[in-house]
Design a protein around this motif. Structure first.
Motif, PDB file in Angstrom:
ATOM      1  N   HIS A   3       0.855  -1.179   0.000  1.00 47.62           N
ATOM      2  CA  HIS A   3       0.000   0.000   0.000  1.00 47.62           C
ATOM      3  C   HIS A   3       0.896   1.235   0.000  1.00 47.62           C
ATOM      4  CE1 HIS A   3      -4.122  -1.637   1.101  1.00 47.62           C
ATOM      5  NE2 HIS A   3      -3.354  -2.710   1.012  1.00 47.62           N
ATOM      6  N   LEU A   4       0.643   2.130  -0.927  1.00 51.54           N
ATOM      7  CA  LEU A   4       1.427   3.346  -1.066  1.00 51.54           C
ATOM      8  C   LEU A   4       0.565   4.523  -0.639  1.00 51.54           C
ATOM      9  CD1 LEU A   4       4.078   4.640  -2.101  1.00 51.54           C
ATOM     10  CD2 LEU A   4       3.055   4.692  -4.380  1.00 51.54           C
ATOM     11  N   TYR A   5       0.950   5.172   0.464  1.00 51.59           N
ATOM     12  CA  TYR A   5       0.241   6.347   0.961  1.00 51.59           C
ATOM     13  C   TYR A   5       0.995   7.588   0.508  1.00 51.59           C
ATOM     14  CZ  TYR A   5      -2.421   3.232   4.008  1.00 51.59           C
ATOM     15  OH  TYR A   5      -3.243   2.230   4.492  1.00 51.59           O
ATOM     16  N   LEU A   6       0.378   8.338  -0.402  1.00 52.55           N
ATOM     17  CA  LEU A   6       0.970   9.557  -0.939  1.00 52.55           C
ATOM     18  C   LEU A   6       0.360  10.762  -0.253  1.00 52.55           C
ATOM     19  CD1 LEU A   6       0.604   8.577  -4.695  1.00 52.55           C
ATOM     20  CD2 LEU A   6       2.736   8.535  -3.395  1.00 52.55           C
ATOM     21  N   VAL A   7       1.193  11.593   0.344  1.00 51.08           N
ATOM     22  CA  VAL A   7       0.728  12.783   1.058  1.00 51.08           C
ATOM     23  C   VAL A   7       1.225  14.017   0.325  1.00 51.08           C
ATOM     24  CG1 VAL A   7       0.835  14.082   3.224  1.00 51.08           C
ATOM     25  CG2 VAL A   7       0.734  11.575   3.265  1.00 51.08           C
ATOM     26  N   ARG A   8       0.316  14.905  -0.016  1.00 48.45           N
ATOM     27  CA  ARG A   8       0.770  16.181  -0.563  1.00 48.45           C
ATOM     28  C   ARG A   8       1.338  17.014   0.585  1.00 48.45           C
ATOM     29  NH1 ARG A   8      -2.032  21.675  -2.535  1.00 48.45           N
ATOM     30  NH2 ARG A   8      -0.164  22.528  -3.522  1.00 48.45           N
ATOM     31  N   HIS A   9       2.404  17.745   0.304  1.00 50.34           N
ATOM     32  CA  HIS A   9       3.051  18.554   1.337  1.00 50.34           C
ATOM     33  C   HIS A   9       2.077  19.521   2.008  1.00 50.34           C
ATOM     34  CE1 HIS A   9       2.928  22.139  -1.204  1.00 50.34           C
ATOM     35  NE2 HIS A   9       3.316  21.361  -2.210  1.00 50.34           N
ATOM     36  N   ASP A 152       2.802  -4.750   3.450  1.00 46.34           N
ATOM     37  CA  ASP A 152       3.619  -3.600   3.834  1.00 46.34           C
ATOM     38  C   ASP A 152       3.008  -2.298   3.339  1.00 46.34           C
ATOM     39  OD1 ASP A 152       5.549  -5.018   5.216  1.00 46.34           O
ATOM     40  OD2 ASP A 152       6.771  -5.363   3.421  1.00 46.34           O
ATOM     41  N   ALA A 153       3.301  -1.221   4.065  1.00 46.35           N
ATOM     42  CA  ALA A 153       2.825   0.107   3.701  1.00 46.35           C
ATOM     43  C   ALA A 153       4.008   1.050   3.554  1.00 46.35           C
ATOM     44  CB  ALA A 153       1.855   0.643   4.754  1.00 46.35           C
ATOM     45  N   VAL A 154       3.892   1.965   2.606  1.00 46.82           N
ATOM     46  CA  VAL A 154       4.929   2.961   2.334  1.00 46.82           C
ATOM     47  C   VAL A 154       4.301   4.337   2.460  1.00 46.82           C
ATOM     48  CG1 VAL A 154       6.618   3.805   0.665  1.00 46.82           C
ATOM     49  CG2 VAL A 154       6.033   1.374   0.725  1.00 46.82           C
ATOM     50  N   LEU A 155       4.975   5.234   3.150  1.00 43.54           N
ATOM     51  CA  LEU A 155       4.518   6.607   3.313  1.00 43.54           C
ATOM     52  C   LEU A 155       5.440   7.517   2.515  1.00 43.54           C
ATOM     53  CD1 LEU A 155       2.772   8.777   4.775  1.00 43.54           C
ATOM     54  CD2 LEU A 155       4.471   8.717   6.622  1.00 43.54           C
ATOM     55  N   VAL A 156       4.850   8.302   1.611  1.00 40.45           N
ATOM     56  CA  VAL A 156       5.622   9.218   0.774  1.00 40.45           C
ATOM     57  C   VAL A 156       5.013  10.611   0.860  1.00 40.45           C
ATOM     58  CG1 VAL A 156       6.398   9.780  -1.559  1.00 40.45           C
ATOM     59  CG2 VAL A 156       6.215   7.384  -0.852  1.00 40.45           C
ATOM     60  N   VAL A 157       5.836  11.602   1.178  1.00 41.00           N
ATOM     61  CA  VAL A 157       5.399  12.999   1.115  1.00 41.00           C
ATOM     62  C   VAL A 157       5.946  13.593  -0.178  1.00 41.00           C
ATOM     63  CG1 VAL A 157       5.452  15.278   2.164  1.00 41.00           C
ATOM     64  CG2 VAL A 157       5.268  13.232   3.607  1.00 41.00           C
ATOM     65  N   THR A 158       5.045  14.075  -1.025  1.00 42.20           N
ATOM     66  CA  THR A 158       5.416  14.570  -2.337  1.00 42.20           C
ATOM     67  C   THR A 158       4.566  15.802  -2.668  1.00 42.20           C
ATOM     68  OG1 THR A 158       5.681  13.907  -4.649  1.00 42.20           O
ATOM     69  CG2 THR A 158       3.904  12.824  -3.410  1.00 42.20           C
ATOM     70  N   GLY A 189      -3.329  16.273   2.015  1.00 41.48           N
ATOM     71  CA  GLY A 189      -4.297  15.291   1.538  1.00 41.48           C
ATOM     72  C   GLY A 189      -3.619  13.952   1.301  1.00 41.48           C
ATOM     73  N   VAL A 190      -4.312  12.862   1.620  1.00 40.43           N
ATOM     74  CA  VAL A 190      -3.747  11.508   1.539  1.00 40.43           C
ATOM     75  C   VAL A 190      -4.397  10.745   0.391  1.00 40.43           C
ATOM     76  CG1 VAL A 190      -3.347   9.337   2.765  1.00 40.43           C
ATOM     77  CG2 VAL A 190      -3.387  11.500   4.041  1.00 40.43           C
ATOM     78  N   THR A 191      -3.559  10.201  -0.468  1.00 37.74           N
ATOM     79  CA  THR A 191      -4.005   9.342  -1.566  1.00 37.74           C
ATOM     80  C   THR A 191      -3.415   7.954  -1.351  1.00 37.74           C
ATOM     81  OG1 THR A 191      -4.240  11.156  -3.139  1.00 37.74           O
ATOM     82  CG2 THR A 191      -3.833   8.954  -4.054  1.00 37.74           C
ATOM     83  N   GLU A 192      -4.249   6.926  -1.480  1.00 39.28           N
ATOM     84  CA  GLU A 192      -3.792   5.561  -1.229  1.00 39.28           C
ATOM     85  C   GLU A 192      -3.895   4.739  -2.503  1.00 39.28           C
ATOM     86  OE1 GLU A 192      -4.778   1.660   1.588  1.00 39.28           O
ATOM     87  OE2 GLU A 192      -5.892   3.519   1.847  1.00 39.28           O
ATOM     88  N   LEU A 193      -2.778   4.105  -2.861  1.00 35.76           N
ATOM     89  CA  LEU A 193      -2.718   3.194  -3.994  1.00 35.76           C
ATOM     90  C   LEU A 193      -2.270   1.824  -3.514  1.00 35.76           C
ATOM     91  CD1 LEU A 193      -0.779   5.449  -6.542  1.00 35.76           C
ATOM     92  CD2 LEU A 193      -3.243   5.031  -6.515  1.00 35.76           C
ATOM     93  N   VAL A 194      -2.828   0.780  -4.113  1.00 31.20           N
ATOM     94  CA  VAL A 194      -2.353  -0.582  -3.874  1.00 31.20           C
ATOM     95  C   VAL A 194      -1.654  -1.032  -5.146  1.00 31.20           C
ATOM     96  CG1 VAL A 194      -2.993  -2.951  -3.352  1.00 31.20           C
ATOM     97  CG2 VAL A 194      -4.211  -1.075  -2.255  1.00 31.20           C
ATOM     98  N   ARG A 195      -0.385  -1.397  -5.007  1.00 33.83           N
ATOM     99  CA  ARG A 195       0.435  -1.691  -6.181  1.00 33.83           C
ATOM    100  C   ARG A 195       0.689  -3.189  -6.290  1.00 33.83           C
ATOM    101  NH1 ARG A 195       3.142   2.266  -8.688  1.00 33.83           N
ATOM    102  NH2 ARG A 195       4.957   0.942  -9.059  1.00 33.83           N
ATOM    103  N   GLY A 196       0.192  -3.779  -7.361  1.00 33.32           N
ATOM    104  CA  GLY A 196       0.466  -5.182  -7.644  1.00 33.32           C
ATOM    105  C   GLY A 196       1.515  -5.324  -8.723  1.00 33.32           C
ATOM    106  N   ARG A 197       1.776  -6.560  -9.125  1.00 26.56           N
ATOM    107  CA  ARG A 197       2.797  -6.801 -10.154  1.00 26.56           C
ATOM    108  C   ARG A 197       2.374  -6.233 -11.504  1.00 26.56           C
ATOM    109  NH1 ARG A 197       3.114 -11.742  -7.297  1.00 26.56           N
ATOM    110  NH2 ARG A 197       5.182 -12.086  -6.341  1.00 26.56           N
TER     111      ARG A 197
END
Length: 223
Positions: A3-9, A152-158, A189-197
């Protein structure tokens, strides 16, 4: 699938030094960190781009996430250079437009500049092309999730442009969709993506549950 959690600054100083975080922005970041901690979310990896507004947002969040791993920096999560995009298509001086404080005029010009950039096949002088921007953003997302387990989860601030590109790609949408998504993003704001193969799924976009309190309405910002 990770799970990729993308946070805008968080909120920057729109009319002054844009690559910064205001006092309100630091509070937005703290509230988001507290919200994630309350949810019991744990992250296998945390990272941001190298822009100060991204780094400082993540630092403020991590004060409330003591169990998070050491933060990483990946400049591929940096925003496109709005000043260069505006200048390349003769749509105004970014600093002067922001200093004037007219957000509607500024974002109208940015939208037009992004649309012109996306239509152009090559890169304007001194800039990356629209295609190259998308390729580096996708490479950053791939690297952020590499070698992680399904839970697993990943937190990214972008930034908003990065998030818009990743969401549009997940939806199989075009450049216009990426631009419109970009211009809707809220600070922290939080955007959540689930990344598969072979596929990426959008779970949530631009959510601000940490600001959905009667006494925090003033903290919902877009600049």
């Amino acid at each position: 699938m990770p799970h990729l959690y993308l946070v805008r600054h968080a909120q920057p100083d729109f009319t002054g030094h844009y690559d910064s975080v205001t006092e309100l922005g630091l509070q937005q970041s703290a509230w988001l960190g507290q919200h994630l901690a309350t949810r019991g979310l744990t992250f296998a990896r945390v990272l941001s781009g190298s822009l100060q507004r991204q780094v400082h947002t993540l630092e403020a969040m991590l004060q409330h996430l003591p169990d998070a791993p050491q933060r990483l920096v990946d400049p591929r999560f940096n925003e496109y250079d709005a000043a260069s995009v505006l200048s390349a298509f003769h749509l105004g001086d970014e600093g002067a437009m922001r200093a004037a404080g007219d957000r509607r005029a500024y974002f109208t010009a940015v939208r037009s500049a992004l649309q012109a950039w996306a239509r152009r096949e090559d890169a304007p002088a001194g800039m990356e092309s629209w295609r190259t921007f998308g390729e580096r953003v996708m490479a950053a997302a791939d690297a952020a999730c590499v070698d992680l387990g399904n839970s697993d989860a990943v937190l990214v601030v972008t930034s908003g442009g990065v998030i818009g590109r990743l969401v549009a790609a997940a939806l199989g949408s075009d450049a216009e969709a990426a631009i419109q998504l970009n211009l809707q993003t809220r600070n922290t704001g939080v955007t959540e993506l689930v990344r598969g193969r072979s596929v990426t799924r959008l779970v949530g976009f631009n959510a601000v549950p940490h600001l959905e309190h009667p006494d925090r309405a003033h903290a919902v910002t877009h600049s």
